[in-house]
Design an enzyme around this catalytic site. Sequence first.
Site, PDB file in Angstrom:
ATOM      1  N   ARG A 118       0.931  -1.095  -0.102  1.00  0.00           N
ATOM      2  CA  ARG A 118       0.162   0.048  -0.117  1.00  0.00           C
ATOM      3  C   ARG A 118       0.799   1.405  -0.092  1.00  0.00           C
ATOM      4  O   ARG A 118       2.161   1.228   0.541  1.00  0.00           O
ATOM      5  CB  ARG A 118      -0.982   0.030   1.214  1.00  0.00           C
ATOM      6  CG  ARG A 118      -1.880  -1.238   1.060  1.00  0.00           C
ATOM      7  CD  ARG A 118      -2.872  -1.019   2.277  1.00  0.00           C
ATOM      8  NE  ARG A 118      -2.926  -2.235   3.027  1.00  0.00           N
ATOM      9  CZ  ARG A 118      -3.585  -2.479   4.455  1.00  0.00           C
ATOM     10  NH1 ARG A 118      -4.242  -1.490   4.835  1.00  0.00           N
ATOM     11  NH2 ARG A 118      -3.229  -3.495   5.033  1.00  0.00           N
TER      12      ARG A 118
ATOM     13  N   TYR B   9      -3.711 -21.681   1.091  1.00  0.00           N
ATOM     14  CA  TYR B   9      -2.884 -21.115   2.167  1.00  0.00           C
ATOM     15  C   TYR B   9      -2.200 -22.201   2.724  1.00  0.00           C
ATOM     16  O   TYR B   9      -0.996 -21.762   3.074  1.00  0.00           O
ATOM     17  CB  TYR B   9      -4.174 -20.329   3.023  1.00  0.00           C
ATOM     18  CG  TYR B   9      -3.343 -19.749   4.251  1.00  0.00           C
ATOM     19  CD1 TYR B   9      -2.519 -18.673   4.117  1.00  0.00           C
ATOM     20  CD2 TYR B   9      -3.354 -20.396   5.372  1.00  0.00           C
ATOM     21  CE1 TYR B   9      -2.193 -17.871   5.175  1.00  0.00           C
ATOM     22  CE2 TYR B   9      -3.206 -19.524   6.663  1.00  0.00           C
ATOM     23  CZ  TYR B   9      -2.561 -18.308   6.411  1.00  0.00           C
ATOM     24  OH  TYR B   9      -1.959 -17.784   7.489  1.00  0.00           O
TER      25      TYR B   9
HETATM   26  P1  NAD Z   1      -2.820  -9.402   7.038  1.00  0.00           P
HETATM   27  O1  NAD Z   1      -3.559  -9.969   5.790  1.00  0.00           O
HETATM   28  O2  NAD Z   1      -3.621  -8.582   7.934  1.00  0.00           O
HETATM   29  O3  NAD Z   1      -1.659  -8.420   6.393  1.00  0.00           O
HETATM   30  C1  NAD Z   1      -1.114  -8.745   5.208  1.00  0.00           C
HETATM   31  C2  NAD Z   1      -0.393  -7.548   4.727  1.00  0.00           C
HETATM   32  O4  NAD Z   1       0.180  -8.103   3.564  1.00  0.00           O
HETATM   33  C3  NAD Z   1      -1.515  -6.551   4.266  1.00  0.00           C
HETATM   34  O5  NAD Z   1      -1.122  -5.277   4.881  1.00  0.00           O
HETATM   35  C4  NAD Z   1      -1.281  -6.345   2.694  1.00  0.00           C
HETATM   36  O6  NAD Z   1      -1.477  -5.187   2.197  1.00  0.00           O
HETATM   37  C5  NAD Z   1      -0.017  -7.078   2.385  1.00  0.00           C
HETATM   38  N1  NAD Z   1       0.324  -7.343   1.244  1.00  0.00           N
HETATM   39  C6  NAD Z   1      -0.419  -8.201   0.488  1.00  0.00           C
HETATM   40  N2  NAD Z   1       0.102  -8.292  -0.529  1.00  0.00           N
HETATM   41  C7  NAD Z   1       1.489  -8.154  -0.685  1.00  0.00           C
HETATM   42  C8  NAD Z   1       2.452  -7.760  -1.473  1.00  0.00           C
HETATM   43  N3  NAD Z   1       2.659  -8.443  -2.902  1.00  0.00           N
HETATM   44  N4  NAD Z   1       3.779  -7.257  -0.989  1.00  0.00           N
HETATM   45  C9  NAD Z   1       3.746  -6.543   0.040  1.00  0.00           C
HETATM   46  N5  NAD Z   1       2.597  -6.673   0.703  1.00  0.00           N
HETATM   47  C10 NAD Z   1       1.440  -7.230   0.611  1.00  0.00           C
HETATM   48  O7  NAD Z   1      -1.976 -10.583   7.602  1.00  0.00           O
HETATM   49  P2  NAD Z   1      -1.620 -10.829   9.116  1.00  0.00           P
HETATM   50  O8  NAD Z   1      -2.582 -11.204   9.908  1.00  0.00           O
HETATM   51  O9  NAD Z   1      -0.930  -9.626   9.638  1.00  0.00           O
HETATM   52  O10 NAD Z   1      -0.564 -11.952   8.929  1.00  0.00           O
HETATM   53  C11 NAD Z   1       0.930 -11.811   8.708  1.00  0.00           C
HETATM   54  C12 NAD Z   1       1.466 -13.143   8.617  1.00  0.00           C
HETATM   55  O11 NAD Z   1       1.185 -14.163   9.615  1.00  0.00           O
HETATM   56  C13 NAD Z   1       1.118 -13.996   7.411  1.00  0.00           C
HETATM   57  O12 NAD Z   1       2.035 -14.571   6.888  1.00  0.00           O
HETATM   58  C14 NAD Z   1      -0.055 -14.947   7.823  1.00  0.00           C
HETATM   59  O13 NAD Z   1      -0.355 -16.235   6.970  1.00  0.00           O
HETATM   60  C15 NAD Z   1       0.640 -15.262   9.242  1.00  0.00           C
HETATM   61  N6  NAD Z   1      -0.486 -15.739  10.182  1.00  0.00           N
HETATM   62  C16 NAD Z   1      -1.277 -14.808  10.423  1.00  0.00           C
HETATM   63  C17 NAD Z   1      -2.363 -14.988  11.604  1.00  0.00           C
HETATM   64  C18 NAD Z   1      -3.429 -14.427  12.198  1.00  0.00           C
HETATM   65  O14 NAD Z   1      -4.313 -15.081  12.671  1.00  0.00           O
HETATM   66  N7  NAD Z   1      -3.222 -13.133  12.017  1.00  0.00           N
HETATM   67  C19 NAD Z   1      -2.227 -16.741  11.918  1.00  0.00           C
HETATM   68  C20 NAD Z   1      -1.291 -17.652  11.497  1.00  0.00           C
HETATM   69  C21 NAD Z   1      -0.288 -16.979  10.603  1.00  0.00           C
HETATM   70  C1  AKB Z   2      -6.357 -17.820   8.794  1.00  0.00           C
HETATM   71  O1  AKB Z   2      -7.422 -17.910   9.492  1.00  0.00           O
HETATM   72  O2  AKB Z   2      -6.148 -17.940   7.785  1.00  0.00           O
HETATM   73  C2  AKB Z   2      -5.316 -17.414   9.853  1.00  0.00           C
HETATM   74  C3  AKB Z   2      -4.490 -18.426  10.243  1.00  0.00           C
HETATM   75  C4  AKB Z   2      -4.917 -19.195  11.270  1.00  0.00           C
HETATM   76  O3  AKB Z   2      -3.284 -18.496   9.658  1.00  0.00           O
HETATM   77  N1  AKB Z   2      -5.892 -16.448  11.174  1.00  0.00           N
END
Ligand code: NAD
Ligand code: AKB
Length: 317
Positions: free
Chosen positions: A36, A142
């Site tokens: 963004r 995913y």
């Molecule tokens: P999110 O979806 O809230 O944020 C992801 C960010 O990536 C967004 O701000 C988006 O703009 C950015 N993005 C998308 N495409 C992009 C690109 N091509 N280049 C650069 N930026 C880009 O995700 P999150 O919840 O903050 O998760 C972060 C990491 O943690 C991920 O790898 C996710 O798989 C992992 N994760 C999250 C959770 C959870 O519950 N939030 C759980 C397990 C794992």
């Molecule tokens: C999702 O639900 O996709 C994430 C995760 C558990 O990786 N919060």
Amino acid sequence: MKKILITGALGQIGTELVVAMRKAYGTGNVIASDIRPSPPAGELAEGPYAVVDVTLPQQIADVVKQQGINQIVHLAAILSATGEAKPKLAWDVNMSGLFNVLEVARETKAAVFTPSSIAAFGPTTPPDKTPQNTIQRPTTMYGITKVGGELLCDYYYLKYGVDTRGVRFPGLISYVALPGGGTTDYAVHIYYEALKHKHYASYIGKGTFMDMMYMPDALDAIVQLMEANPDHLIHRNAFNVTAMSFDPEKLAASIRKYIPEFALSYNVDPVRQGIANSWPNSLDDTAAREEWGWNPKYDLDAMTKDMLAQLKVKLAL
Ligand code: NAD
Ligand code: AKB
């Protein structure tokens, strides 16, 4: 001195991690980046920011070299529900994005943290107290990218000596930024709806247990693992970590301790229910506890108390 680049920094985790890491390592030493154009006004905007699309390797290399980055926290990703709607996008961002980050880390000798997920498991994984090392045959795009990512990170560590580390996060619950297209998002939305309408219609069905964690513990996990003595790490990509396991009924019962009239109903979404059914009910995080001292602070009721108090302020209720 650490000089850290955070990709995907405007998402659910990054929004809070940037602020926490700037407090720990100094504002100028933590570069937030995202696809963004700019961060929203507020704390996040009070420090360095770069536009980095992780599918474009040159954009990552430029900022890493210009800023002298020695640690990349790679958060940019497409999450589970969006990944099922847009599988090619999920593959491109999650696999090519990680490959690009690892290549830059190999060239510049930067360390890399990237989160895996409970999604790295599938329907043939033992669902209760899922072991650290077990069957990983996920059935979502995913999840496929998360298993691929774990293996790729191990490969870069074993073949090139890149200091790669990761955790398998469960669903993360937080009040600052909304979650971005996952399956566990219901466990965040329920708190907003409980405060606003005293009712929530859950898209995840009764009896569907998944692991969860409150965001302050998730931020601690990232910092602790990256600070851990490498000699103590037997595993690297990626550690099971968890704080609690619940289904919608158990979560609602916790909310009713603070909002007795809260009502829960169901409007199950077959896509997200199918994803949830393929994930474990609970993880065994012994390896993380033993190898780097993982020890979460929040259980379900402590999290509920804090979430409701923080959201009351945020929503001016
Ligand atoms: P999110 O979806 O809230 O944020 C992801 C960010 O990536 C967004 O701000 C988006 O703009 C950015 N993005 C998308 N495409 C992009 C690109 N091509 N280049 C650069 N930026 C880009 O995700 P999150 O919840 O903050 O998760 C972060 C990491 O943690 C991920 O790898 C996710 O798989 C992992 N994760 C999250 C959770 C959870 O519950 N939030 C759980 C397990 C794992
Ligand atoms: C999702 O639900 O996709 C994430 C995760 C558990 O990786 N919060």
